[in-house]
Design an enzyme around this catalytic site. Structure first.
Site, PDB file in Angstrom:
ATOM      1  N   SER A  68       0.548  -1.362  -0.324  1.00  0.00           N
ATOM      2  CA  SER A  68      -0.401  -0.179  -0.089  1.00  0.00           C
ATOM      3  C   SER A  68       0.608   1.369   0.138  1.00  0.00           C
ATOM      4  O   SER A  68       0.075   2.656   0.360  1.00  0.00           O
ATOM      5  CB  SER A  68      -0.816  -0.410   0.680  1.00  0.00           C
ATOM      6  OG  SER A  68      -2.288  -0.441   0.917  1.00  0.00           O
ATOM      7  N   LYS A  71       0.145   4.005  -2.561  1.00  0.00           N
ATOM      8  CA  LYS A  71      -1.358   4.986  -2.479  1.00  0.00           C
ATOM      9  C   LYS A  71      -0.319   5.812  -2.479  1.00  0.00           C
ATOM     10  O   LYS A  71      -1.099   7.033  -2.790  1.00  0.00           O
ATOM     11  CB  LYS A  71      -1.992   4.532  -1.126  1.00  0.00           C
ATOM     12  CG  LYS A  71      -2.693   3.081  -2.137  1.00  0.00           C
ATOM     13  CD  LYS A  71      -3.248   2.441  -0.902  1.00  0.00           C
ATOM     14  CE  LYS A  71      -4.251   1.126  -1.663  1.00  0.00           C
ATOM     15  NZ  LYS A  71      -4.560  -0.157  -0.220  1.00  0.00           N
ATOM     16  N   SER A 131      -7.133   3.780   3.625  1.00  0.00           N
ATOM     17  CA  SER A 131      -5.962   3.290   2.577  1.00  0.00           C
ATOM     18  C   SER A 131      -7.263   1.869   2.133  1.00  0.00           C
ATOM     19  O   SER A 131      -7.150   0.322   1.579  1.00  0.00           O
ATOM     20  CB  SER A 131      -5.115   2.152   4.056  1.00  0.00           C
ATOM     21  OG  SER A 131      -4.263   1.618   2.518  1.00  0.00           O
TER      22      SER A 131
END
Length: 394
Positions: A68, A71, A131
């Site tokens: 993640s 992101k 997230s």
């Protein structure tokens, strides 16, 4: 006070200056800077935000799965699109089946429902705070039409930022063998996000966000740590990537960015980041020895309407050095040639070097701070004869 040593044009005088500078440096009290702490991670990098100076690192250029952390790039691209006016925070995004929360059953999500409309403002928080992989796909489709097209935009920004070890194939970071980055690249990206899209970065300090009746908390647990002023940025985890965390904190006017990738637990990524930040703030500092436009030295100039010209720099000189070493800095300059009129204001005539323990820590173009016109015929002839006979008075 910095010691000024003219260097590089080899002469007995400049050699003497260097010897004297070395002796003075040796006489200063020793400042002990311990090595960086060991970090239980596949790779890490600690850098100063303002200068980009790398304080500590291991496997900084190893290609690793970002999970993640991806992101951050997703938000950077969205921030650039907002700045360009291509999208708006108030846009309502229609959620497609590709972005449906049910498409991500075993991963983090915002819990958006297919066919509903969600504002860009909410989707941003769904990406940053929660997230949400589903929110990433929704925004990718809104910005670029498809996730694959959005990935192309991610890679284009990657190239423009000089992130040479990264490649993206999706907007969320779920594992793909062709989806990778490095600790160094993530530090570059994090620095760009903070500097270039400050409104996006503000979201990273938000500790919770509620959507669809579901409250979720920011996974960056260092936001709650009162011993550090952490205000971002992002966690990441998959079984392939391990546990990763990038943090940024500010203390005493100094901002650090810590990248830790591939630890074995949530606790470890927190502990290792905190360890690095504490080390950086305790043992390093960022200072600006010279301001743009300030005179560094008044140097002899020939053939001109004045005998000396002020030399300086056209940019401020922030540097990151071990704490307590400011008194040991040496400032040296090197001229490209003897200074002869006419010279324009701001003309580059050499380089300014900042040194610590005999090593260059920074270099900047040395420029004239005034215009110097040709002098009178008499003064020009006098200087010409002096130069021909080698009787220069530098």
């Amino acid at each position: 006070m910095l010691r000024i040593i003219q260097r590089a044009k080899p002469s007995l005088l400049s050699f003497a200056f260097l010897v004297i500078g070395t002796l003075l440096h040796t006489a200063n009290a020793a400042v002990v800077t311990p090595p960086a702490p060991s970090v239980a991670a596949e790779g890490f990098l600690l850098t100063d935000f303002e200068t980009g100076h790398v304080i500590a690192s291991k496997n900084a250029d190893m290609q690793l799965a970002p999970a993640s952390l991806t992101k951050i790039m997703t938000i950077y691209v969205i921030g650039k699109e907002l700045q360009a006016g291509n999208i708006s925070l108030d846009d309502e995004v229609t959620i497609s089946e590709n972005a449906w929360a049910k498409k991500f059953p075993d991963s983090s999500k915002m819990f958006i429902e297919v066919g509903t409309q969600v504002s860009v403002r909410d989707l941003l928080r769904g990406i940053v705070v929660q997230s949400g992989n589903d929110a990433c796909v929704a925004m990718a489709e809104h910005v670029a039409g498809s996730e694959s097209a959005f990935a192309s935009m991610m890679n284009a920004h990657t190239a423009s930022l000089g992130m040479s070890g990264s490649h993206w194939v999706n907007a969320h970071g779920l594992h793909d063998p062709d989806h990778y980055t490095t600790p160094r690249d993530m530090a570059i990206l994090s620095r760009a996000l903070i500097a270039e899209t400050p409104e996006m970065y503000k979201i990273y300090s938000e500790k919770e966000f509620t959507y669809n009746g579901i409250k979720q908390y920011n996974r960056n647990s260092l936001l709650w740590d009162k011993s550090l002023n952490v205000d971002g940025i992002k966690t990441g985890h998959t079984s392939d990537a391990g546990y990763s965390l990038i943090t940024s904190a500010e203390q005493g006017g100094m901002r650090l960015i810590s990248v830790v990738m591939g630890t074995d637990s949530e606790r470890a990524r927190k502990v290792e980041n905190k360890k690095l930040l504490k080390y950086g703030f305790r043992f390093y500092e960022t200072l600006t020895p010279y301001q743009a436009g300030h005179s560094f030295v008044a140097h002899r100039i020939y053939m001109g309407d004045r005998e000396t010209v002020d030399l300086g720099i056209n940019q401020s000189t922030p540097i990151t050095i071990p704490r307590g070493q400011a008194a040991n800095l040496e400032a040296n300059f090197e001229l490209d040639d003897k200074l002869e009129a006419p010279l324009a204001k701001g003309q580059v005539v050499g380089k300014l070097y900042l040194q610590l323990d005999g090593e260059d820590v920074a270099s900047y173009p040395l420029v004239t701070l005034q215009e110097v016109k040709e002098g009178s015929f008499f003064n020009r002839m006098k200087d010409y004869i002096m130069l021909q006979l080698g009787f220069d008075d530098e």
